[in-house]
Design a protein around this motif. Sequence first.
Motif, mmCIF file in Angstrom:
data_model
loop_
_atom_site.group_PDB
_atom_site.id
_atom_site.type_symbol
_atom_site.label_atom_id
_atom_site.label_comp_id
_atom_site.label_asym_id
_atom_site.label_seq_id
_atom_site.Cartn_x
_atom_site.Cartn_y
_atom_site.Cartn_z
ATOM 1 N N ALA A 1 49.748 41.847 39.822
ATOM 2 C CA ALA A 1 49.864 41.465 38.414
ATOM 3 C C ALA A 1 49.808 39.948 38.244
ATOM 4 O O ALA A 1 49.379 39.453 37.211
ATOM 5 C CB ALA A 1 51.163 42.007 37.825
ATOM 6 N N PHE A 2 50.228 39.217 39.261
ATOM 7 C CA PHE A 2 50.220 37.753 39.176
ATOM 8 C C PHE A 2 48.913 37.154 39.685
ATOM 9 O O PHE A 2 48.811 35.947 39.845
ATOM 10 C CB PHE A 2 51.414 37.167 39.931
ATOM 11 C CG PHE A 2 52.665 37.164 39.110
ATOM 12 C CD1 PHE A 2 53.381 38.323 38.892
ATOM 13 C CD2 PHE A 2 53.121 35.989 38.512
ATOM 14 C CE1 PHE A 2 54.529 38.333 38.107
ATOM 15 C CE2 PHE A 2 54.265 35.986 37.729
ATOM 16 C CZ PHE A 2 54.966 37.157 37.525
ATOM 17 N N GLY A 3 47.943 37.997 39.970
ATOM 18 C CA GLY A 3 46.620 37.488 40.311
ATOM 19 C C GLY A 3 46.344 37.354 41.798
ATOM 20 O O GLY A 3 45.336 36.787 42.194
ATOM 21 N N GLN B 1 45.006 38.728 45.221
ATOM 22 C CA GLN B 1 44.112 39.774 45.701
ATOM 23 C C GLN B 1 43.459 39.276 46.989
ATOM 24 O O GLN B 1 43.529 38.099 47.317
ATOM 25 C CB GLN B 1 43.059 40.140 44.647
ATOM 26 C CG GLN B 1 42.123 39.030 44.227
ATOM 27 C CD GLN B 1 40.789 39.067 44.956
ATOM 28 O OE1 GLN B 1 40.327 40.134 45.357
ATOM 29 N NE2 GLN B 1 40.185 37.907 45.145
ATOM 30 N N ARG C 1 44.573 36.314 50.140
ATOM 31 C CA ARG C 1 45.854 35.706 49.788
ATOM 32 C C ARG C 1 46.949 36.752 49.575
ATOM 33 O O ARG C 1 48.114 36.499 49.835
ATOM 34 C CB ARG C 1 45.699 34.835 48.540
ATOM 35 C CG ARG C 1 45.537 33.369 48.898
ATOM 36 C CD ARG C 1 45.175 32.557 47.684
ATOM 37 N NE ARG C 1 43.753 32.732 47.357
ATOM 38 C CZ ARG C 1 43.226 32.393 46.189
ATOM 39 N NH1 ARG C 1 43.977 31.919 45.237
ATOM 40 N NH2 ARG C 1 41.942 32.550 45.989
ATOM 41 N N ASN D 1 47.103 44.573 31.646
ATOM 42 C CA ASN D 1 46.583 43.755 32.759
ATOM 43 C C ASN D 1 45.915 44.621 33.835
ATOM 44 O O ASN D 1 45.747 44.203 34.968
ATOM 45 C CB ASN D 1 47.677 42.867 33.357
ATOM 46 C CG ASN D 1 48.865 43.653 33.866
ATOM 47 O OD1 ASN D 1 48.838 44.887 33.863
ATOM 48 N ND2 ASN D 1 49.884 42.961 34.313
ATOM 49 N N LEU E 1 46.827 47.052 35.610
ATOM 50 C CA LEU E 1 47.498 47.660 36.753
ATOM 51 C C LEU E 1 47.178 49.148 36.729
ATOM 52 O O LEU E 1 47.128 49.804 37.770
ATOM 53 C CB LEU E 1 49.010 47.444 36.684
ATOM 54 C CG LEU E 1 49.513 46.038 36.995
ATOM 55 C CD1 LEU E 1 51.022 45.971 36.906
ATOM 56 C CD2 LEU E 1 49.052 45.572 38.372
ATOM 57 N N ASN F 1 37.404 42.744 41.837
ATOM 58 C CA ASN F 1 38.828 42.483 42.042
ATOM 59 C C ASN F 1 39.163 41.010 41.814
ATOM 60 O O ASN F 1 40.202 40.684 41.252
ATOM 61 C CB ASN F 1 39.246 42.876 43.463
ATOM 62 C CG ASN F 1 39.459 44.367 43.575
ATOM 63 O OD1 ASN F 1 39.639 45.051 42.560
ATOM 64 N ND2 ASN F 1 39.427 44.880 44.791
ATOM 65 N N ALA F 2 38.284 40.140 42.273
ATOM 66 C CA ALA F 2 38.539 38.708 42.135
ATOM 67 C C ALA F 2 38.514 38.298 40.663
ATOM 68 O O ALA F 2 39.358 37.526 40.202
ATOM 69 C CB ALA F 2 37.513 37.910 42.929
ATOM 70 N N ALA G 1 41.607 39.604 39.002
ATOM 71 C CA ALA G 1 42.773 38.819 39.400
ATOM 72 C C ALA G 1 42.867 37.547 38.562
ATOM 73 O O ALA G 1 43.960 37.145 38.157
ATOM 74 C CB ALA G 1 42.696 38.483 40.890
ATOM 75 N N ARG H 1 44.210 38.516 35.236
ATOM 76 C CA ARG H 1 45.634 38.887 35.326
ATOM 77 C C ARG H 1 46.524 37.658 35.371
ATOM 78 O O ARG H 1 47.651 37.678 34.882
ATOM 79 C CB ARG H 1 45.878 39.736 36.575
ATOM 80 C CG ARG H 1 45.405 41.166 36.434
ATOM 81 C CD ARG H 1 45.669 41.916 37.712
ATOM 82 N NE ARG H 1 45.289 43.316 37.580
ATOM 83 C CZ ARG H 1 44.632 44.000 38.513
ATOM 84 N NH1 ARG H 1 44.295 43.413 39.641
ATOM 85 N NH2 ARG H 1 44.321 45.260 38.322
ATOM 86 N N ALA H 2 46.018 36.601 35.990
ATOM 87 C CA ALA H 2 46.819 35.386 36.123
ATOM 88 C C ALA H 2 47.047 34.717 34.771
ATOM 89 O O ALA H 2 47.849 33.796 34.653
ATOM 90 C CB ALA H 2 46.146 34.414 37.094
ATOM 91 N N VAL I 1 47.642 31.104 43.567
ATOM 92 C CA VAL I 1 46.639 31.788 42.754
ATOM 93 C C VAL I 1 45.951 30.792 41.828
ATOM 94 O O VAL I 1 44.728 30.694 41.792
ATOM 95 C CB VAL I 1 47.278 32.931 41.924
ATOM 96 C CG1 VAL I 1 46.264 33.514 40.955
ATOM 97 C CG2 VAL I 1 47.826 34.009 42.846
#
Lengths: 218, 258
Positions: free
Chosen positions: A124-126, A128, A131, B57, B59, B86-87, B90, B93-94, B122
Amino acid sequence: MSHGFEIVWEHSDRLVAGLVNTVVLSLLGAVLALMFGCVVAMMLMASNRVLALATQGVVDLMRCVPFLMLVYLVYYGLPQFGIDFDNWTAGLAALVLYNTAYMAEILRGIWKNLPRETIEAATAFGFQGRRLYTRIIFPQVFLAAGPMVGNQLIQIIKDTAFLTIIAVPELTQAASGIQAQYFVPFAAFIVAIFIYWALCALVEAGTFAVERLAEVRR
Amino acid sequence: MTDSETTETVLDIRGLTKSFGSNVVLDGVSLKVGKAQTVCLLGPSGSGKSTLLRCVNWLEKPDQGSVYLSGRRIGVREGGHMAMSNAELARERARIGMVFQHFNLWPHLSVIQNIVEAPIHVQRRAKDEVMAEAEILLDRVGLAAKKDDFPSRLSGGQKQRVGIARALAMKPELLLFDEPTSALDPELVGEVVAVMKKLAEGGSTMLVVTHEMSFARETADEVILMDGGRIVETGAPGAFFKNPKTERARQFLQRYVS
């Protein structure tokens, strides 16, 4: 003193040389097995079922081979295919190959039992990809793996003794050499056993330290 | 977004559906959250509130419908029907901070490390700057003294305040709260609610799933009641709690507001 301890003492330089090899082989073997074990654990945990199952098959197979047999295979078998190692490298290769399977299995077991929520929070915090593994998953796995990895390290230390059969100059080889030359088997072997015990005690201490670190981090 | 709206829309959810097997959890949900607004999602358990939040987000991947954050579609590439990698996902999501019912702090990291982890690794922001901000955030949630402790040493209320600081450190455009006080002992709810109120008053944009009716009544700009995967009633908290329009809302309030 007539049990031969003074003879063993006279030749302690040979034991020390053997001990150095045992330590270096064990540590190098453990570190490499742990590193490769991480990669294999990732394959075991892959969402790709085919990859995960194929990897599981190889890991299970590796764990069923007697270590001695694997050493023979690497040292005597592989040269038939033009893959030629010196004794020391062959010994290390066998150690790493064998223990990678065990390490991967240890890491996978712990990984599977990690609370899913902390990984989900990272997603959820990015986090993937790489990392997510290096920052969130593996640190938690390593902390929890301390006792089991320590146990495996003890196993590795004892496995190095098998390498005497391909003439790797490690501790068992050194003790064996001294006893054969001067016929002091009891003294030579009991000293070697004592050294192995001391090594394992060090590993236990290290494991304990990791456990204490892990205690507040879970 | 229309010209008649006074605030710009941060979150725009359109026609979201989600099923798990034959169980329809979301059945065409649309809602908007404007900048600096606090919207509370209420409803009995199983009504789809948390799933809705998790679809924001991605999930959970919604079956149909779309989610826009400040005009940018989440989960689907611009223009088309191509799912994001996915990238890419992500990165989106951030932009959203999330606070979880069970805190979900990272147990291997200290309090301050929990807060700076995602901004540094991130968002790739400068460590000094992030650390300085984290200290300020910890101070705001009243936990400056706990910065080097590990989560296992904190009470539930303290954990959740760290969870909130962790979300804020991302400088998110939107904050999602998934039942942030439901796992807390009653006497610890107040400290978390107090922090959330401060945030709402400070201009954060928040979508909050909660059973904490007093928070909804006193802090929300809008409350939304969900039941059976649908929005049953929407309104300002004053009107909703005093004069609910629907029978379902009346029943719900009778049960949950003593």
